[in-house]
Design a protein around this motif. Structure first.
Motif, PDB file in Angstrom:
ATOM      1  N   UNK A 147       2.212 -13.377 -11.110  1.00  0.00           N
ATOM      2  CA  UNK A 147       2.129 -13.106 -12.535  1.00  0.00           C
ATOM      3  C   UNK A 147       0.763 -13.423 -13.109  1.00  0.00           C
ATOM      4  N   UNK A 148       0.570 -13.084 -14.371  1.00  0.00           N
ATOM      5  CA  UNK A 148      -0.687 -13.365 -15.064  1.00  0.00           C
ATOM      6  C   UNK A 148      -1.815 -12.476 -14.576  1.00  0.00           C
ATOM      7  N   UNK A 149      -3.049 -12.926 -14.791  1.00  0.00           N
ATOM      8  CA  UNK A 149      -4.230 -12.202 -14.347  1.00  0.00           C
ATOM      9  C   UNK A 149      -4.335 -12.281 -12.830  1.00  0.00           C
ATOM     10  N   UNK A 150      -4.671 -11.145 -12.195  1.00  0.00           N
ATOM     11  CA  UNK A 150      -4.793 -11.117 -10.741  1.00  0.00           C
ATOM     12  C   UNK A 150      -5.915 -12.048 -10.311  1.00  0.00           C
ATOM     13  N   UNK A 151      -5.574 -13.032  -9.499  1.00  0.00           N
ATOM     14  CA  UNK A 151      -6.518 -14.051  -9.069  1.00  0.00           C
ATOM     15  C   UNK A 151      -6.581 -14.100  -7.547  1.00  0.00           C
ATOM     16  N   UNK A 152      -7.735 -14.550  -7.053  1.00  0.00           N
ATOM     17  CA  UNK A 152      -7.853 -14.809  -5.628  1.00  0.00           C
ATOM     18  C   UNK A 152      -6.838 -15.868  -5.231  1.00  0.00           C
ATOM     19  N   UNK A 153      -6.045 -15.574  -4.205  1.00  0.00           N
ATOM     20  CA  UNK A 153      -4.995 -16.482  -3.767  1.00  0.00           C
ATOM     21  C   UNK A 153      -3.611 -16.061  -4.188  1.00  0.00           C
ATOM     22  N   UNK A 154      -3.496 -15.107  -5.115  1.00  0.00           N
ATOM     23  CA  UNK A 154      -2.179 -14.635  -5.534  1.00  0.00           C
ATOM     24  C   UNK A 154      -1.467 -13.916  -4.384  1.00  0.00           C
ATOM     25  N   UNK A 155      -0.155 -13.965  -4.407  1.00  0.00           N
ATOM     26  CA  UNK A 155       0.663 -13.256  -3.423  1.00  0.00           C
ATOM     27  C   UNK A 155       1.061 -11.904  -4.020  1.00  0.00           C
ATOM     28  N   UNK A 156       0.852 -10.831  -3.238  1.00  0.00           N
ATOM     29  CA  UNK A 156       1.094  -9.485  -3.729  1.00  0.00           C
ATOM     30  C   UNK A 156       1.891  -8.688  -2.699  1.00  0.00           C
ATOM     31  N   UNK A 157       2.474  -7.592  -3.160  1.00  0.00           N
ATOM     32  CA  UNK A 157       3.046  -6.577  -2.274  1.00  0.00           C
ATOM     33  C   UNK A 157       2.400  -5.244  -2.595  1.00  0.00           C
ATOM     34  N   UNK A 158       2.452  -4.316  -1.628  1.00  0.00           N
ATOM     35  CA  UNK A 158       1.909  -2.971  -1.787  1.00  0.00           C
ATOM     36  C   UNK A 158       2.992  -1.961  -1.443  1.00  0.00           C
ATOM     37  N   UNK A 159       3.125  -0.952  -2.277  1.00  0.00           N
ATOM     38  CA  UNK A 159       4.151   0.063  -2.075  1.00  0.00           C
ATOM     39  C   UNK A 159       3.523   1.443  -2.140  1.00  0.00           C
ATOM     40  N   UNK A 160       3.819   2.312  -1.150  1.00  0.00           N
ATOM     41  CA  UNK A 160       3.309   3.672  -1.142  1.00  0.00           C
ATOM     42  C   UNK A 160       4.057   4.563  -2.111  1.00  0.00           C
ATOM     43  N   UNK A 161       3.549   5.781  -2.334  1.00  0.00           N
ATOM     44  CA  UNK A 161       4.171   6.663  -3.316  1.00  0.00           C
ATOM     45  C   UNK A 161       5.545   7.145  -2.861  1.00  0.00           C
ATOM     46  N   UNK A 162       5.837   6.992  -1.568  1.00  0.00           N
ATOM     47  CA  UNK A 162       7.159   7.367  -1.073  1.00  0.00           C
ATOM     48  C   UNK A 162       8.218   6.311  -1.328  1.00  0.00           C
ATOM     49  N   UNK A 163       7.810   5.166  -1.896  1.00  0.00           N
ATOM     50  CA  UNK A 163       8.766   4.128  -2.239  1.00  0.00           C
ATOM     51  C   UNK A 163       8.927   3.041  -1.199  1.00  0.00           C
ATOM     52  N   UNK A 164       8.198   3.124  -0.079  1.00  0.00           N
ATOM     53  CA  UNK A 164       8.310   2.112   0.965  1.00  0.00           C
ATOM     54  C   UNK A 164       7.156   1.123   0.869  1.00  0.00           C
ATOM     55  N   UNK A 165       7.434  -0.115   1.296  1.00  0.00           N
ATOM     56  CA  UNK A 165       6.439  -1.173   1.197  1.00  0.00           C
ATOM     57  C   UNK A 165       5.597  -1.265   2.465  1.00  0.00           C
ATOM     58  N   UNK A 166       4.337  -1.696   2.272  1.00  0.00           N
ATOM     59  CA  UNK A 166       3.455  -2.016   3.387  1.00  0.00           C
ATOM     60  C   UNK A 166       3.990  -3.274   4.055  1.00  0.00           C
ATOM     61  N   UNK A 167       4.116  -3.236   5.382  1.00  0.00           N
ATOM     62  CA  UNK A 167       4.780  -4.310   6.112  1.00  0.00           C
ATOM     63  C   UNK A 167       3.997  -4.710   7.350  1.00  0.00           C
ATOM     64  N   UNK A 168       3.803  -6.032   7.517  1.00  0.00           N
ATOM     65  CA  UNK A 168       3.195  -6.583   8.727  1.00  0.00           C
ATOM     66  C   UNK A 168       4.319  -6.993   9.664  1.00  0.00           C
ATOM     67  N   UNK A 169       4.552  -6.197  10.678  1.00  0.00           N
ATOM     68  CA  UNK A 169       5.675  -6.418  11.574  1.00  0.00           C
ATOM     69  C   UNK A 169       5.658  -7.833  12.145  1.00  0.00           C
TER      70      UNK A 169
END
Length: 496
Positions: free
Chosen positions: A92-114
């Motif tokens: 939450x808040x302003x995007x800061x170095x160290x924040x935890x994020x997720x990434x989602x493609x336009x197809x609705x699936x998330x980027x995943x590190x197996x």
């Protein structure tokens, strides 16, 4: 640039912290239980979200091919739909170095590190759990992250950084031990990524595959009223479309009259994702714009006629300019429609059969090539062409015909000598090209996948119309078009 801000949200519990506790108790760190999944999806909806593009150190954008469902790759040379991800800031808040994020493609699936990192990255997760969480790190700094900043993404479970191997052009892995060049990404909010031209996109992609992949190409000579005749034949034989379509302005009156049909096919092929190339078997300025093959295209100019051709304002020079002028509306139409084309005029410079070829030295064949380049680009403003300088495998004095680095983007060698794709020819082209791409400009027999693996700098090969069927069996054509180091049209990123 202003910082990237987002509204503060209330967090119930940090999933990365929860995962670590579960790991200590002997439970799996991916904890994909029904209850946890529901908590995570609720948190994701409440989190701040940004549409972003991520560009690797080499200039290639991270891409969820076809919107998701496959490996995360770094091959795209510009930011479109597949290169756009929804970044969710779980802190939450302003995007800061160290924040935890997720990434989602336009197809609705998330980027995943197996398995939490250590191997391939995919865009196929149906929900965001531990494997889909990354810590965003500002490279060379701390604090607020703004559009245009250099960042790295570190798996929260394994601690490895996302890495665009070899600086891009292929898969992205979670194997980086620290944030170095391959692990450095530039983050852009949607719409702020640098704008690229079609020419830059095509040329950047061609450069990116040099050393790893080769585009399958096919030339389409007469007739211009059937400008995909041999491309269609290849598709009928192999079930695949050539990645490079080539056409020709040609020299017979009926083909000159059909040039618009050929150009319209070029636009169609480019829109379908093919690399487009144009050739010009022109008639000598001592004859009409239309002429015969023997005694026309294949003919000689005297030394005095050649010198007159190169002399600005002379009669033969004016005729030559008029011939080039007649190409301009077609090239301008391609430019107006956002089409970049490889252009290969006065090909096979070192063979003296064509009226333009076989003349060495600064006032030889290369000077005519330079004149054509300057007239089209500087005088006529045709800046959507990727210039191909071409020789044939019948002599080794390539430097005698080299127009100079400023005049060409790709160096091509035509293979018709019976000894085939030898290492000596490959090495000679590498020597003359330096770091620029090299290509198999024409050939009758197509190279095998093994030959291309041994000579990986060839960025494309182009089979010559009907000769492909004289020198290659249907099985050989199918094999090379199905090879994993050969790119067909459906495997190219698209240009529009």
């Amino acid at each position: 640039m202003p910082p990237i801000s987002a509204p503060v949200r209330k967090l119930t519990v940090g999933f990365a912290f929860l995962s670590s506790l579960m790991a200590c108790s002997g439970q799996t760190t991916d904890a994909r239980t029904e209850d946890t999944q529901g908590t995570r999806e609720t948190a994701a909806l409440a989190a701040s979200q940004l549409s972003v593009n991520l560009r690797a150190w080499s200039g290639h954008y991270l891409v969820a091919d076809k919107g998701g469902g496959a490996a995360l790759q770094a091959y795209s040379t510009w930011a479109k739909e597949w290169e756009t991800f929804t970044l969710t800031d779980l802190n939450g808040g302003t995007l800061q170095s160290g924040d935890v994020v997720t990434l989602r493609g336009i197809g609705g699936q998330w980027v995943s590190a197996d398995k939490g990192g250590g191997g391939a990255i995919s865009v196929n997760a149906p929900h965001a759990l531990g494997w889909e969480e990354f810590r965003i790190v500002k490279v060379g700094g701390t604090g607020t992250i703004a559009s245009g900043d250099k960042i790295a993404l570190q798996t929260t479970l394994g601690g490895q950084f996302l890495s665009a191997i070899d600086s891009g052009g292929g898969d992205v892995l979670a194997t980086g031990v620290s944030a170095r060049e391959w692990e450095t990404l530039t983050l852009y909010t949607l719409g702020s990524a640098p704008v690229t031209t079609p020419k830059q996109r095509v040329l950047d992609y061609i450069k990116s595959i040099s050393g790893s992949k080769t585009i399958a190409g096919q030339h389409n000579r007469e007739p211009n009223w059937e400008p995909a005749k041999w491309t269609n034949a290849i598709n009928g034989t192999t079930g695949r479309w050539p990645g490079l379509w080539s056409g020709d302005f040609l020299y017979q009156q009926e083909n000159i009259d059909s040039r618009w049909t050929m150009i319209n096919e070029a636009k169609k092929q480019f829109a379908a994702g093919a690399v487009v190339q144009l050739m010009w078997h022109s008639c000598p300025p001592t004859q009409g714009e239309a002429c015969a093959w023997q005694g026309g295209v294949i003919s000689k100019l005297s030394d005095s006629q050649w010198n007159e051709l190169l002399t600005d304002g002379s009669n033969l020079n004016r005729i030559w300019k008029t011939r080039v002028d007649r190409l301009v509306p077609y090239l301008q139409d391609l430019k107006n429609n956002g089409v970049a084309a490889l252009f290969r005029p006065y090909h096979e410079m070192n063979q003296g059969v064509f009226w333009w070829g076989g003349r060495t030295g600064p006032q030889g064949t290369r000077r005519l090539y330079q004149m054509t380049h300057d007239y089209l680009t500087k005088t006529k403003g045709i800046d959507n062409l990727i210039w191909v300088w071409d020789v044939q495998d019948l002599s080794w004095n390539f430097s005698d015909y080299n127009p100079g680095d400023a005049y060409w983007d790709i160096a091509a060698l035509d293979f018709y000598n019976g000894d085939g794709f030898t290492k000596a020819k490959y090495d000679a082209m590498l020597a003359v090209a330096g770091g620029k791409p090299i290509a198999i400009g024409e050939c009758d027999r197509l190279p095998s996948a093994t030959e291309l693996r041994n000579q990986p700098r060839w960025v494309f090969f182009m089979g010559w119309s009907e000769l492909v069927y004289d020198r290659n069996s249907a099985t050989e054509l199918k094999n090379i078009y199905a090879a994993d180091n050969v790119l067909t049209r459906d495997e190219l990123p698209g240009w529009q």
